[in-house]
Design an enzyme around this catalytic site. Structure first.
Site, mmCIF file in Angstrom:
data_model
loop_
_atom_site.group_PDB
_atom_site.id
_atom_site.type_symbol
_atom_site.label_atom_id
_atom_site.label_comp_id
_atom_site.label_asym_id
_atom_site.label_seq_id
_atom_site.Cartn_x
_atom_site.Cartn_y
_atom_site.Cartn_z
ATOM 1 N N HIS A 196 -6.768 -11.312 -4.534
ATOM 2 C CA HIS A 196 -5.951 -12.132 -4.496
ATOM 3 C C HIS A 196 -5.945 -12.904 -3.882
ATOM 4 O O HIS A 196 -6.879 -13.226 -3.735
ATOM 5 C CB HIS A 196 -5.505 -11.027 -3.712
ATOM 6 C CG HIS A 196 -3.430 -11.293 -3.591
ATOM 7 N ND1 HIS A 196 -3.075 -12.618 -2.690
ATOM 8 C CD2 HIS A 196 -2.842 -10.364 -3.282
ATOM 9 C CE1 HIS A 196 -1.210 -12.066 -3.104
ATOM 10 N NE2 HIS A 196 -1.340 -11.147 -3.337
ATOM 11 N N CYS A 234 -0.942 -13.672 -7.940
ATOM 12 C CA CYS A 234 -0.031 -13.249 -7.639
ATOM 13 C C CYS A 234 0.393 -14.686 -8.069
ATOM 14 O O CYS A 234 0.644 -15.504 -7.186
ATOM 15 C CB CYS A 234 0.420 -13.483 -6.013
ATOM 16 S SG CYS A 234 1.550 -12.516 -4.887
ATOM 17 N N HIS A 261 0.749 -9.389 -9.754
ATOM 18 C CA HIS A 261 1.967 -9.690 -8.475
ATOM 19 C C HIS A 261 3.232 -10.229 -8.733
ATOM 20 O O HIS A 261 2.237 -11.625 -9.130
ATOM 21 C CB HIS A 261 1.400 -9.961 -7.471
ATOM 22 C CG HIS A 261 0.805 -8.539 -6.819
ATOM 23 N ND1 HIS A 261 0.342 -9.285 -5.416
ATOM 24 C CD2 HIS A 261 0.110 -7.386 -6.786
ATOM 25 C CE1 HIS A 261 -0.761 -8.455 -4.735
ATOM 26 N NE2 HIS A 261 -0.713 -7.241 -5.941
ATOM 27 N N ASP A 306 6.290 -8.006 -6.801
ATOM 28 C CA ASP A 306 6.187 -8.197 -5.366
ATOM 29 C C ASP A 306 7.343 -8.333 -4.563
ATOM 30 O O ASP A 306 7.937 -8.114 -4.875
ATOM 31 C CB ASP A 306 5.025 -9.458 -5.382
ATOM 32 C CG ASP A 306 3.876 -9.069 -4.414
ATOM 33 O OD1 ASP A 306 3.779 -8.404 -3.510
ATOM 34 O OD2 ASP A 306 3.046 -9.924 -4.214
ATOM 35 N N HIS A 307 7.163 -9.047 -3.392
ATOM 36 C CA HIS A 307 8.011 -8.867 -2.657
ATOM 37 C C HIS A 307 9.466 -8.714 -2.938
ATOM 38 O O HIS A 307 9.677 -9.887 -3.841
ATOM 39 C CB HIS A 307 7.709 -9.993 -1.809
ATOM 40 C CG HIS A 307 6.808 -10.717 -0.690
ATOM 41 N ND1 HIS A 307 5.856 -11.061 -0.220
ATOM 42 C CD2 HIS A 307 5.703 -9.452 -0.550
ATOM 43 C CE1 HIS A 307 5.131 -11.263 0.694
ATOM 44 N NE2 HIS A 307 4.312 -9.469 0.213
ATOM 45 N N TYR A 320 9.201 -5.238 1.544
ATOM 46 C CA TYR A 320 9.283 -4.099 0.460
ATOM 47 C C TYR A 320 9.969 -2.933 0.765
ATOM 48 O O TYR A 320 9.689 -1.904 0.576
ATOM 49 C CB TYR A 320 7.651 -3.959 1.739
ATOM 50 C CG TYR A 320 6.118 -4.984 0.811
ATOM 51 C CD1 TYR A 320 5.369 -4.130 -0.821
ATOM 52 C CD2 TYR A 320 5.969 -5.494 1.695
ATOM 53 C CE1 TYR A 320 4.930 -4.809 -0.797
ATOM 54 C CE2 TYR A 320 4.441 -5.956 0.817
ATOM 55 C CZ TYR A 320 4.240 -5.504 -0.294
ATOM 56 O OH TYR A 320 3.412 -6.366 -0.804
HETATM 57 C C1 CS2 Z 1 0.920 -8.571 -0.773
HETATM 58 C C2 CS2 Z 1 -0.961 -8.949 -0.323
HETATM 59 O O1 CS2 Z 1 2.223 -8.217 0.989
HETATM 60 C C3 CS2 Z 1 1.430 -8.838 0.194
HETATM 61 O O2 CS2 Z 1 1.538 -10.380 0.765
HETATM 62 O O3 CS2 Z 1 0.849 -10.026 -1.729
HETATM 63 O O4 CS2 Z 1 -0.656 -8.524 1.834
HETATM 64 C C4 CS2 Z 1 -1.958 -8.086 -0.450
HETATM 65 O O5 CS2 Z 1 -1.686 -7.357 0.016
HETATM 66 C C5 CS2 Z 1 -3.515 -8.158 0.373
HETATM 67 O O6 CS2 Z 1 -3.066 -10.165 0.383
HETATM 68 C C6 CS2 Z 1 -4.205 -7.910 -0.790
HETATM 69 O O7 CS2 Z 1 -5.828 -8.172 -0.282
HETATM 70 MN MN MN Z 2 1.052 -10.304 -3.905
#
Ligand code: CS2
Ligand code: MN
Length: 344
Positions: A196, A234, A261, A306-307, A320
């Protein structure tokens, strides 16, 4: 492409049945959350997660994350023991059908934000980052949104002291050492590792960060060319830096991207940004352009929204919630369908 959804295990307030009701959802992305970092996950814990997911009609082919112990990042002698445990985790994941493991190599902190509930004009809220607010924090008594439970003041101070003077090159060498150790296990089990990017992609509190953009990827793949050494692409992390051309990166690395992501952010000043819903028009990340570049260049990995924001009065774990990530997943599935059909 397989669309997936992050699920925080049995403590997640979002039921698997709801995740399954999102059309096009193939599986969950999850982890064993109650084993200390650096120890081996019980096979039975993985089997339980898998059987819960499968009973809901969902796969469990992606783990996020198997965290890397700080001693590995620091290059301490104990890294040998922690890396052996990591190898066993890869083997155990493979035994239950996991194909991809997401991890990161950020010292001390993973993601960093200054606001977990930035309110938008429409009443929704999201995570946000303000460089001035971060710079104003007291480095000797850090309190960061989302991190206060992870470390006591003393633990954090001691860990930051261990990193004092560490250069980017040293951290990079420690990453390469770790990857060269685990690649034979990935070759044997077929598991893909997906690093990531740093979030945000620049140094914080004097800590070096080494997965920030193209130059870092070039150096990483030159050092460890094994195809199991891949990327979690990401867009929210890489996209925080205006130097990154995400459409070009998506195209260039499509076959190295084992996991994507996909999310949106909007610049709000030089290094400030807030997150937003997934649609291309909602921010500065060209989500459509990225999906098209991935499809055109042979991407075959996993995707997850993702978020997202908190919308419709939901008060979920920041980033989330169910609703906005479900809308995001549907939007992304639609983009992939459209581009894939056009390309045929
Ligand atoms: C994720 C990261 O929620 C988030 O921001 O994108 O926490 C991700 O799970 C970690 O960096 C992966 O190791
Ligand atoms: Mn991410």
């Amino acid at each position: 492409m397989k669309m997936t959804f992050r699920w925080y295990g049995e403590k997640d307030c979002i039921p698997l049945a709801y995740i399954k009701q999102i059309q096009g959802m193939s599986g969950v992305v999850t982890a064993v959350y109650d084993t200390p970092v650096g120890e081996v996950w019980e096979l039975s814990a993985l089997e339980r997660l898998k059987s819960l997911a499968n009973a809901a009609g969902l796969e469990m082919e992606v783990i996020e994350s198997v965290p890397v112990h700080e001693d590995i990042k620091l290059g301490k002698p104990s890294r040998v023991r922690y890396t052996e445990a990591y190898k066993q985790n890869i083997r155990n994941c493979a035994k239950v059908g996991v194909k991809c493991i997401c991890y990161n190599f950020m010292p001390v902190f993973d993601w960093l934000r200054t606001d977990l509930k930035f309110v938008h004009p429409d009443g929704s809220n999201s995570l946000a980052y303000d460089g001035a607010a971060l710079a104003a924090l007291d480095p000797d008594d850090l309190h960061l949104p989302g991190w206060d439970e992870s470390y006591s003041k003393d633990e954090l101070g001691a860990l930051l002291a261990e990193y004092k003077g560490m250069t980017h090159e040293q951290l990079f060498e420690n990453l390469v050492w770790f990857l060269r150790e685990i690649m034979p296990v990935c070759d044997e089990t077929g598991v893909n590792m997906a690093i990531h990017p740093d979030d945000p992609p620049w140094d914080v509190f004097g800590l070096p960060r080494i997965v920030c953009g193209e130059a870092d990827y070039e150096r990483l793949f030159a050092a460890v060319p094994d195809p199991h050494n891949g990327i979690t692409f990401c867009t929210g992390s890489l996209g925080a830096s205006r130097e990154n051309d995400l459409v070009a990166l998506a195209g260039k690395y499509a076959k190295r991207i084992h996991f994507a992501h996909l999310r949106q952010l909007k610049y709000d000043g030089d290094v400030n940004f807030y997150e937003n819903g997934h649609q291309t028009a909602a921010g500065d990340v060209d989500v459509f352009g990225i999906v098209r570049a991935l499809v055109r260049n042979g991407f075959e990995g996993y995707v997850r929204p993702d978020h997202g924001r908190n919308v419709w009065g939901e008060d979920a774990k920041p980033g989330y919630g169910l609703y906005d990530r479900a809308m995001g997943a549907c939007y992304l599935t639609g983009l992939f369908e459209a581009v894939e059909k056009e390309e045929k």
